[in-house]
Design a protein around this motif. Sequence first.
Motif, short mmCIF file in Angstrom:
data_model
loop_
_atom_site.label_atom_id
_atom_site.label_comp_id
_atom_site.label_asym_id
_atom_site.label_seq_id
_atom_site.Cartn_x
_atom_site.Cartn_y
_atom_site.Cartn_z
N GLU A 1 -8.01 62.46 -63.66
CA GLU A 1 -7.80 63.24 -62.42
C GLU A 1 -7.96 64.30 -61.06
OE1 GLU A 1 -4.68 61.42 -59.75
OE2 GLU A 1 -5.48 60.19 -61.89
N ASP A 2 -7.90 65.85 -62.21
CA ASP A 2 -8.65 66.74 -60.96
C ASP A 2 -9.75 66.68 -60.65
OD1 ASP A 2 -6.02 67.72 -62.01
OD2 ASP A 2 -6.73 69.44 -63.76
N SER B 1 -11.79 64.04 -53.36
CA SER B 1 -11.30 63.16 -52.18
C SER B 1 -10.58 64.65 -51.45
CB SER B 1 -10.11 62.79 -52.94
OG SER B 1 -9.22 62.50 -51.58
N SER C 1 -12.95 54.93 -51.13
CA SER C 1 -12.13 54.90 -52.85
C SER C 1 -13.03 55.90 -53.82
CB SER C 1 -11.36 53.54 -53.26
OG SER C 1 -13.17 53.01 -53.29
N ALA D 1 -7.17 59.56 -67.35
CA ALA D 1 -6.35 60.70 -66.60
C ALA D 1 -7.12 61.81 -66.81
CB ALA D 1 -4.92 60.94 -66.94
N LEU E 1 -11.16 64.24 -59.56
CA LEU E 1 -11.60 63.24 -58.62
C LEU E 1 -10.83 63.97 -57.24
CD1 LEU E 1 -10.78 60.30 -60.38
CD2 LEU E 1 -13.00 60.42 -58.81
N GLN E 2 -9.42 64.82 -57.72
CA GLN E 2 -8.37 65.34 -56.19
C GLN E 2 -9.42 66.20 -55.56
OE1 GLN E 2 -5.34 67.16 -58.10
NE2 GLN E 2 -4.03 65.02 -58.45
N LYS F 1 -12.11 54.26 -63.28
CA LYS F 1 -10.75 55.16 -62.40
C LYS F 1 -11.12 55.58 -60.94
CE LYS F 1 -7.33 58.48 -61.89
NZ LYS F 1 -6.64 57.71 -62.90
N ILE F 2 -10.27 54.96 -60.32
CA ILE F 2 -10.21 54.45 -59.28
C ILE F 2 -9.23 55.78 -58.56
CG2 ILE F 2 -9.88 53.54 -57.32
CD1 ILE F 2 -10.88 50.97 -59.59
N TYR F 3 -10.12 56.27 -57.52
CA TYR F 3 -9.23 57.13 -56.73
C TYR F 3 -9.17 56.63 -54.95
CZ TYR F 3 -6.71 61.18 -55.06
OH TYR F 3 -5.73 62.77 -54.95
N ASP G 1 -7.94 57.41 -50.85
CA ASP G 1 -7.17 58.36 -50.04
C ASP G 1 -7.77 57.53 -48.61
OD1 ASP G 1 -6.00 60.37 -49.62
OD2 ASP G 1 -7.48 61.93 -50.86
#
Length: 613
Positions: free
Chosen positions: A46-47, A53, A28, A43, A49-50, A9-11, A13
């Motif tokens: 996601e939270d 970030s 990343s 998914a 990772l956000q 899972k890659i994020y 920004d």
Amino acid sequence: MKTIQKNAKIYLDTIENDDVRGGLQPFSIVILLPEQFPQERLAIFEDILQKMSAVVSNKQKIDLKKYYEEIVDLYLEQAFEEDLDLEIEDGYSITAAVNDFNHGLELYKNNKYNSAYRPLKKAMIKFEEEDQKNLIAEASFLLGTILLKTGKYENAAEQYRKLVNVATEINKAQYIEKGMFMAGFSYYKVQNYVEALEFLNQLNVESLKYISPLKYLLITSKVYENLKMHKKAIEKYEQALRIISNMPDNDNIRKQRAQIYYALGIQNFRIAISSLRALGIKHTDTVDEFLIRSINFLKKSVQVFKSMDDYESLIPTYRMIAEIYGFKNEHDNQFLYLSNAKNAAERSNNITAQLKVVDLIIKILKDSRKYEEIIPLIDNMFEKFSANAFVDMFSIARLHQNKGEAYLQKNSPQEALDEFLITLNIYKKIDSPLIKRKSILEKIIEIYEKRGEKDHIEYYNKLLKQIKEEMDNQKIELEHSELLFGPVKEVWIMAENGPEMYNYAPETEVDTDLLGGFMTAMQAFSMELQHESLNSLVIGRDRYDIVNEEDKKFFILGRSSIKTPDDVSKRILRKVSQLFYETYKTHLDNYNGDVTPFRNFTEIINKKDFTFA
């Protein structure tokens, strides 16, 4: 990420950096996960990772350990839910396995069952490789308990079975006893009562050291109940009663004692019902002994519930006593205990229970031709409705209709007409079954015919004609429906004692244990069923039709729109019943609670291109 056999899972920004062109530097954050982890579930990270970030973008110090622990917990929970295959890596030592075991144990103690499962299961694999039987027993118990607490009862039963085998090899009495009881309990939860009894009967209540004798007796009683071994159930309940009578008194103990009294009352009643089914309803005198015992136990239950002001529990207990008095044709006592049930429902402000009890009282008053008592009873209910936020409009309509019928019997046609007109208007508003509107229209027309009021007769006959035409059209449309069961939207097939055997219910999420138990209670205890054969229940805009044929060990419940003519849905359900019986006759003859053979019933219907027209 195929080259390293991982899912990622890659994020992506950016962070402000004046040293790069444009002033923004990309970065990343990557989470690497085992290859078998489902990509569609990535998914869930996601939270996290956000959050990570945002910390990096604000040039704050990031606590990777904290976020790593959150990610691991999420992964373990998801891995447990998906029950992903687990393999241990080369070099995974017994020391590492013990560390995983201890980590899983800590998570377990903190009620993080999903997270605890993975490290414990991984440690278990190593313990089995090394033949560490004591550690296998410890891990098996924890894994079984996690599976049980998270509702994976079949898996829990198998884990406890493994525990019993290992514990027997090393003569670990604690785990033999706990494993047998918990295996029995797990099988009970999946309605495999024969397997449950296999384990429970290996324990002796007199020599139990590690589990509660009371809990053991209550679960064993329920297993016997569901196997319709009512005398054995009574034996176990009576043992439980002796134990609880010697325990220090408190509210919890008193409530359990009342529930045991209630269960003993029900079991004696079921023995009577079984005998009546064999002998015929006219032979109630031959089962009077069991009916009297049932009443006596239920009255003891009443005494305890009354001492606790437990009005909610008093309602069904009073109703049950009233039902039995009805069987014994002691209608004064039947009326008395229904009145007690109504009072209890009033004390608990349970308007739904009041309506149900009032319906039963009205039926008795009608049978006794005491119409003058029906009207004030219904008026009293209408007064209560004004203080209630929500009352089912169908119930209100039914009360107005009953009130109208009472006025009609008292030779008060105008008052009856007023009530029938109110009923008709409510039925129009709530889109009620056409058959209900047809019935009311016929009563209204009859009153106007006796008066000779031609205009009214013509007007309501016109409405009646429209209703009849609509009913005929619906029959044609519904009988040619392309749905799996035609106009019957959903179907449940239940064993005689309530557990579900099969369902086709794409629209409804229902607790099938509760549904089956409710329907069984209605079938076993309702006076309507025993004397007039209860066929259906209307709930909101749906009608639930019941088909229970004497030669079959199951009954069928179907949900249809209230607009569907009941003869259409009944015909469909009877055909479903016959197909189910013909397909699974061998399994049904030897049914022990295992529902696995019935899982392909939907496929069988589709393959046979089953039609109901």
